[in-house]
Scaffold this motif. Structure first.
Motif, short mmCIF file in Angstrom:
data_model
loop_
_atom_site.label_atom_id
_atom_site.label_comp_id
_atom_site.label_asym_id
_atom_site.label_seq_id
_atom_site.Cartn_x
_atom_site.Cartn_y
_atom_site.Cartn_z
N ILE A 241 0.83 -1.20 0.00
CA ILE A 241 0.00 0.00 0.00
C ILE A 241 0.87 1.25 0.00
CG2 ILE A 241 -1.65 1.32 1.40
CD1 ILE A 241 -2.98 -1.31 2.11
N SER A 242 1.96 1.23 0.76
CA SER A 242 2.87 2.38 0.78
C SER A 242 3.46 2.65 -0.60
CB SER A 242 4.00 2.13 1.79
OG SER A 242 3.50 1.96 3.10
N LEU A 243 3.85 1.59 -1.30
CA LEU A 243 4.46 1.73 -2.62
C LEU A 243 3.46 2.27 -3.63
CD1 LEU A 243 6.77 1.24 -4.65
CD2 LEU A 243 5.95 -1.12 -4.87
N MET A 244 2.25 1.71 -3.62
CA MET A 244 1.25 2.16 -4.59
C MET A 244 0.87 3.62 -4.36
SD MET A 244 -1.23 -1.15 -5.11
CE MET A 244 -2.23 -0.27 -6.30
N TYR A 245 0.81 4.03 -3.11
CA TYR A 245 0.46 5.42 -2.78
C TYR A 245 1.60 6.37 -3.14
CZ TYR A 245 -0.42 9.49 0.24
OH TYR A 245 -0.60 10.75 0.73
N ALA A 246 2.81 6.04 -2.72
CA ALA A 246 3.94 6.96 -2.89
C ALA A 246 4.37 7.08 -4.35
CB ALA A 246 5.12 6.49 -2.03
N CYS A 247 4.20 6.02 -5.14
CA CYS A 247 4.65 6.04 -6.54
C CYS A 247 3.49 6.09 -7.53
CB CYS A 247 5.52 4.82 -6.83
SG CYS A 247 7.13 4.86 -6.01
N TYR A 248 2.28 6.27 -7.03
CA TYR A 248 1.07 6.37 -7.88
C TYR A 248 0.95 5.17 -8.83
CZ TYR A 248 2.88 11.25 -7.38
OH TYR A 248 3.46 12.42 -6.97
N LEU A 249 1.12 3.99 -8.33
CA LEU A 249 1.17 2.83 -9.22
C LEU A 249 -0.21 2.26 -9.51
CD1 LEU A 249 4.27 0.92 -7.81
CD2 LEU A 249 4.18 2.66 -9.59
N ARG B 114 3.75 19.51 -4.57
CA ARG B 114 4.70 19.18 -5.63
C ARG B 114 4.29 19.85 -6.94
NH1 ARG B 114 6.26 13.38 -7.03
NH2 ARG B 114 8.05 14.48 -7.92
N PRO B 115 5.24 20.30 -7.73
CA PRO B 115 4.90 20.92 -9.02
C PRO B 115 4.15 19.94 -9.92
CG PRO B 115 7.20 21.33 -8.44
CD PRO B 115 6.69 20.32 -7.46
N LEU B 116 3.20 20.46 -10.66
CA LEU B 116 2.41 19.60 -11.55
C LEU B 116 3.30 18.85 -12.54
CD1 LEU B 116 -0.74 21.74 -12.50
CD2 LEU B 116 -0.66 19.70 -11.08
N SER B 117 4.33 19.51 -13.05
CA SER B 117 5.20 18.86 -14.05
C SER B 117 5.93 17.66 -13.45
CB SER B 117 6.20 19.86 -14.61
OG SER B 117 7.01 20.41 -13.57
N HIS B 118 6.31 17.75 -12.16
CA HIS B 118 6.99 16.62 -11.51
C HIS B 118 6.02 15.46 -11.31
CE1 HIS B 118 10.23 19.46 -9.58
NE2 HIS B 118 10.12 19.60 -10.89
N VAL B 119 4.81 15.78 -10.87
CA VAL B 119 3.81 14.75 -10.66
C VAL B 119 3.42 14.12 -11.99
CG1 VAL B 119 1.46 14.28 -9.84
CG2 VAL B 119 2.93 15.86 -8.57
N GLN B 120 3.32 14.94 -13.03
CA GLN B 120 3.00 14.42 -14.36
C GLN B 120 4.00 13.36 -14.80
OE1 GLN B 120 3.34 17.30 -17.50
NE2 GLN B 120 2.98 15.80 -19.12
N ALA B 121 5.29 13.65 -14.60
CA ALA B 121 6.33 12.71 -15.01
C ALA B 121 6.26 11.43 -14.21
CB ALA B 121 7.70 13.36 -14.86
N ASP B 122 6.09 11.54 -12.89
CA ASP B 122 6.03 10.35 -12.05
C ASP B 122 4.78 9.52 -12.33
OD1 ASP B 122 8.44 10.78 -10.86
OD2 ASP B 122 7.65 11.57 -8.97
N ALA B 123 3.66 10.20 -12.63
CA ALA B 123 2.41 9.49 -12.88
C ALA B 123 2.35 8.88 -14.27
CB ALA B 123 1.22 10.43 -12.68
N GLY B 124 3.22 9.37 -15.17
CA GLY B 124 3.21 8.87 -16.54
C GLY B 124 2.10 9.44 -17.37
N HIS B 125 1.60 10.64 -17.00
CA HIS B 125 0.56 11.28 -17.79
C HIS B 125 1.12 11.84 -19.09
CE1 HIS B 125 -1.91 12.12 -13.87
NE2 HIS B 125 -2.10 10.91 -14.34
N ASP B 126 0.35 11.73 -20.16
CA ASP B 126 0.80 12.25 -21.45
C ASP B 126 0.75 13.77 -21.51
OD1 ASP B 126 1.30 9.72 -22.49
OD2 ASP B 126 -0.75 9.48 -23.20
#
Length: 429
Positions: A231-239, A386-398
């Motif tokens: 659960i920690s991994l899925m939450y922290a890395c948005y998996l 967190r900046p949107l651009s950083h979250v975008q990259a980590d989440a894998g959003h196009d």
């Protein structure tokens, strides 16, 4: 060799659909290699959506039939990924359903899968066909499909695409585009507003989930140290759950945690995700600490090396069926991980209700494992700044537009803010 039908059935009945089927896996592997690279990932998403319908056997059968026909058309006829579908493709699919190939029409209902006496396993029924025609006095009638049936097909596919949007596989719903066209308009029941809403835990609700995982790990470490880290991994890395579960061609390992040689920052590497893409996600200090704790419990070194092939989530008991039957040192599949997470959410909801948060408990019981991804993204943007651009990259959003949808995505938190209420910062981690 066993005889195969001209079109591959993809989903078995409710009792067997989660069991690995070698023939379906071989078919998907061929499709991925020859024409649609993300066919396996699409199949997993379709299976997840189908499983949400299993409370109603009739719904399950209807949705399974439509999904099978549609995916078979995408993979074998159009040879196109669902992420690339446009309105014009859906029009072609409708034409295909109105005039299917003669070899894909049957004139009596048969099971999609049967037990082979030779192989002693469930195999595609060679007599099955995706379309059902009619006879009259022994004579085959010309195949036709009613306008009502076409509308039902599009309504089901619109609901499925709504799910794919929620799962962030695509940003388009080509079936809904046709429904909005006058000919196929099917009424307000097909509105996608609810299906497209991204469900995320509030701060309060998430605190109950994490506290429950902590309590379970403390009370029964042998069973639930794994649960807490999952659960920690899925939450922290948005998996997505498919990114941490074993599936054909992929088994997550500890070596996916890697340190960047230039920055010394730890990253979690995802080799194959939505659309066949790969990405890395920055790992926080708190998650790195959770990884150390989990690995120490497993008797491993504090942090993995790049060559560490230890399964990420090792089974407690050997598998009784499927491709990993008899194996203990193997990763868990989607079904097992989903059940483990849902168990924590249910217990957390029970605790919230006992503490007087009845409405929160009701909302929590509607959440799914994918809600954890939505929660991690929402909390990082709205709480951690967190900046949107950083979250975008980590989440894998196009696109940044997709990420920006998470700005104050929780309706409950918006209401509380509007009423000048505040929640305690319960998420110290």
């Amino acid at each position: 060799m066993i005889e195969m039908p001209p079109a591959m059935p993809l989903f078995d009945g409710i009792a067997h659909v989660e069991d690995a089927n070698a023939h379906v896996n071989q078919y998907l592997t061929r499709v991925m290699l020859e024409s649609v690279p993300d066919a396996g990932f699409v199949y997993e998403l379709a299976l997840e959506w189908l499983l949400e319908q299993r409370h109603s056997e009739n719904n399950y059968k209807t949705y399974r039939s439509e999904l099978t026909t549609f995916l078979q058309w995408c993979f074998d006829v159009a040879k196109i990924s669902l992420a690339d579908l446009r309105r014009q493709h859906m029009n072609r699919y409708v034409e295909y359903c109105m005039h299917p190939p003669a070899e894909l029409i049957a004139y009596r209902n048969v099971a999609q899968f049967v037990v082979s006496k030779i192989l002693d396993e469930r195999v595609p029924n060679p007599l099955w066909r995706p379309f059902l025609g009619k006879r009259e006095q022994g004579e085959v009638l010309p195949y036709r499909i009613t306008e009502k049936a076409l509308k039902t097909k599009l309504a089901i596919l619109s609901s499925f695409f709504g799910y794919l949007i929620q799962e962030e596989y695509t940003e388009r719903n080509p079936a809904l585009m046709l429904i909005k066209n006058g000919r196929y308009k099917a009424g307000p029941a097909n509105s996608m507003s609810d299906a497209e809403e991204m469900k995320a835990f509030t701060e309060l609700q998430w605190s109950y989930v994490m506290e429950t995982a902590e309590q379970l790990a403390h009370a029964d470490p042998e069973q639930h140290q794994r649960t807490r880290f999952l659960i920690s991994l899925m939450y922290a890395c948005y998996l997505r759950i498919s990114e941490v579960a074993a599936r054909p061609g992929f088994a997550p390992v500890m070596g996916q945690f890697r340190r960047d040689s230039k920055t010394s920052v730890w990253l979690y590497f995802i080799p194959h995700s939505k659309g066949g893409k790969k990405r890395t996600v920055a790992v926080s200090r708190k998650l790195l600490s959770a990884l150390r704790h989990y690995r120490r419990y497993l008797g491993l070194d504090d942090l993995p090396s790049p060559a560490d092939n230890t399964p990420l989530f090792i089974r407690h008991r050997a598998a009784g069926r499927g491709r990993d039957v008899g194996l203990l040192n193997a990763n868990l599949g989607i079904r097992q991980l989903r059940e483990e997470i849902n168990h924590v959410i249910e217990l957390a909801a029970d605790r919230a209700e006992k503490d007087g948060f009845s409405q929160d408990a009701r909302e929590m019981r509607t959440m799914t494992p994918h809600s954890i991804r939505h929660t991690g993204i929402s909390h990082d943007i709205n709480l951690n700044g967190r900046p949107l651009s950083h979250v975008q990259a980590d989440a894998g959003h196009d696109s940044i537009e997709t990420t920006s949808q998470y700005l104050h995505t929780s309706r409950a938190e918006r209401h509380e803010s509007a009423e000048n209420k505040s929640l305690n910062r319960l998420l110290g981690d």
